[in-house]
Design a protein around this motif. Structure first.
Motif, PDB file in Angstrom:
ATOM      1  N   GLU A 184       0.836  -1.205   0.000  1.00 20.97           N
ATOM      2  CA  GLU A 184       0.000   0.000   0.000  1.00 20.97           C
ATOM      3  C   GLU A 184       0.868   1.252   0.000  1.00 20.97           C
ATOM      4  O   GLU A 184       0.582   2.234  -0.696  1.00 20.97           O
ATOM      5  N   LEU A 185       1.945   1.234   0.792  1.00 17.48           N
ATOM      6  CA  LEU A 185       2.828   2.398   0.871  1.00 17.48           C
ATOM      7  C   LEU A 185       3.506   2.671  -0.465  1.00 17.48           C
ATOM      8  O   LEU A 185       3.605   3.831  -0.899  1.00 17.48           O
ATOM      9  N   LEU A 186       3.951   1.627  -1.147  1.00 20.65           N
ATOM     10  CA  LEU A 186       4.630   1.806  -2.426  1.00 20.65           C
ATOM     11  C   LEU A 186       3.700   2.354  -3.504  1.00 20.65           C
ATOM     12  O   LEU A 186       4.161   2.968  -4.474  1.00 20.65           O
ATOM     13  N   ARG A 187       2.401   2.154  -3.325  1.00 17.92           N
ATOM     14  CA  ARG A 187       1.432   2.685  -4.305  1.00 17.92           C
ATOM     15  C   ARG A 187       0.985   4.104  -3.972  1.00 17.92           C
ATOM     16  O   ARG A 187       0.147   4.662  -4.672  1.00 17.92           O
ATOM     17  N   GLN A 188       1.543   4.680  -2.920  1.00 18.71           N
ATOM     18  CA  GLN A 188       1.155   6.036  -2.511  1.00 18.71           C
ATOM     19  C   GLN A 188       2.408   6.919  -2.446  1.00 18.71           C
ATOM     20  O   GLN A 188       3.061   7.016  -1.399  1.00 18.71           O
ATOM     21  N   PRO A 189       2.760   7.557  -3.568  1.00 13.83           N
ATOM     22  CA  PRO A 189       4.006   8.340  -3.632  1.00 13.83           C
ATOM     23  C   PRO A 189       4.110   9.431  -2.570  1.00 13.83           C
ATOM     24  O   PRO A 189       5.202   9.681  -2.047  1.00 13.83           O
TER      25      PRO A 189
END
Length: 321
Positions: A68-73
């Protein structure tokens, strides 16, 4: 918090004391890592913290947050900022302890709540109550007195306070759990830290390689020293009220201050005592105001849940049945 049993709260208090106690006693640990320099210790702390946290995450099987974090720049950028700021905080703290400035380092964590409030006003446009304004004013006076006493601004204290306050502000926006947040931050720190350690070893300056297995084990244990208090803090945060955590946070700088005077025998001339006394006065005002606000909030909540008397029931006349 109302649904938590007395046993759970007791567990939370024990974990809270453990977390802040370990943070308060950690100045005893950093000198054990000499002859490693502060930057080498910092790099090992980054590398081994990630190793320790990764093992912990494998056991608890909590990896969904990473995708999830990697998909939220935007959140990833905030984690990067948090990693950079805490790197500064860790580095200055390790250097200050090993350079004989434990008391000044403790001052940084004493004034951290005042800096956090000031940043809330300046950056978040928060409104302060009169007592909070008074506390901030007394804190500024303390910095002036300490500047006169030291002959220069207490830059170690100020860097520690501002970096940790910034870290807290960024973490609030990222909204990750303690272990997850540490994993993300140390993942960002890992490659630069590992690169530095490899460069150090290649140039014959690595105490990890040159000073025996016992010293290498101590450097590796920096990951445990970093992560274990955070785990205890996480266990406390979900079991005890925020007001209680707010009081427990002063344990760490109190222990650091006492270690600086009683164990490391650092000098405390009269002007420094005066500056610290002003800081403690500011914190007393801040704590009193926070407890009063929490009490008012709890009382208002209790009053809102008091059942009101039922309206009298009017009987229907028989002639209208």
């Amino acid at each position: 918090m109302a649904d938590i049993s007395k046993g759970e709260r007791r567990t939370g208090l024990v974990n809270g004391f453990a977390a802040y106690g370990m943070w308060g006693l950690v100045p005893l640990f950093w000198p054990l890592l000499k002859p490693a320099g502060s930057v080498e210790i910092l790099a090992h702390r980054m590398v081994w913290s990630l190793v320790f946290v990764a093992v912990a995450l494998v056991f608890v099987r909590r990896w969904a947050w990473a995708g999830e974090l990697l998909r939220q720049p935007r959140r990833l950028a905030l984690v990067t900022v948090a990693a950079a700021v805490i790197t500064v905080n860790w580095g200055v703290y390790i250097w200050s302890v090993n350079a004989g400035h434990v008391v000044e380092a403790s001052l940084g964590y004493f004034i951290n709540p005042l800096v956090t409030i000031a940043m809330g006003v300046l950056l978040l446009k928060e409104r302060l109550r009169p007592v909070q304004w008074a506390a901030v004013g007394v804190g500024l006076a303390a910095v002036v007195v300490l500047t006169v006493g030291y002959g220069q601004p207490p830059w170690i204290s100020l860097v520690l306070a501002f970096s940790f306050a910034t870290y807290g502000l960024v973490k609030k926006k990222v909204n990750l759990g303690g272990i997850e947040s540490l994993a993300a931050e140390t993942a960002i720190q890992f490659l630069p830290a590992l690169g530095y350690l490899l460069w150090l070893a290649g140039h014959g300056g690595s105490s990890f390689v040159d000073d025996g297995a016992g010293h290498a084990a101590l450097l590796a244990s920096t990951g445990i020293v970093t992560a274990v208090p955070l785990v205890c803090f996480g266990a406390a945060a979900i079991r005890v009220p925020l007001s209680t955590l707010g009081l427990l946070q002063y344990l760490a700088p109190v222990f650091q201050f006492l270690l600086g005077i009683l164990y490391f025998h650092e000098a405390m001339p009269a002007e420094r005592w005066a500056g610290f006394a002003l800081v403690w006065l500011a914190l007393a005002l801040l704590t009193w105001d926070a407890l009063r606000a929490a009490h008012r909030g709890a009382r208002a909540l209790a009053e809102a849940h008091v059942p009101r008397p039922a309206a009298p029931v009017t009987e229907t006349p028989a002639s209208q049945v």
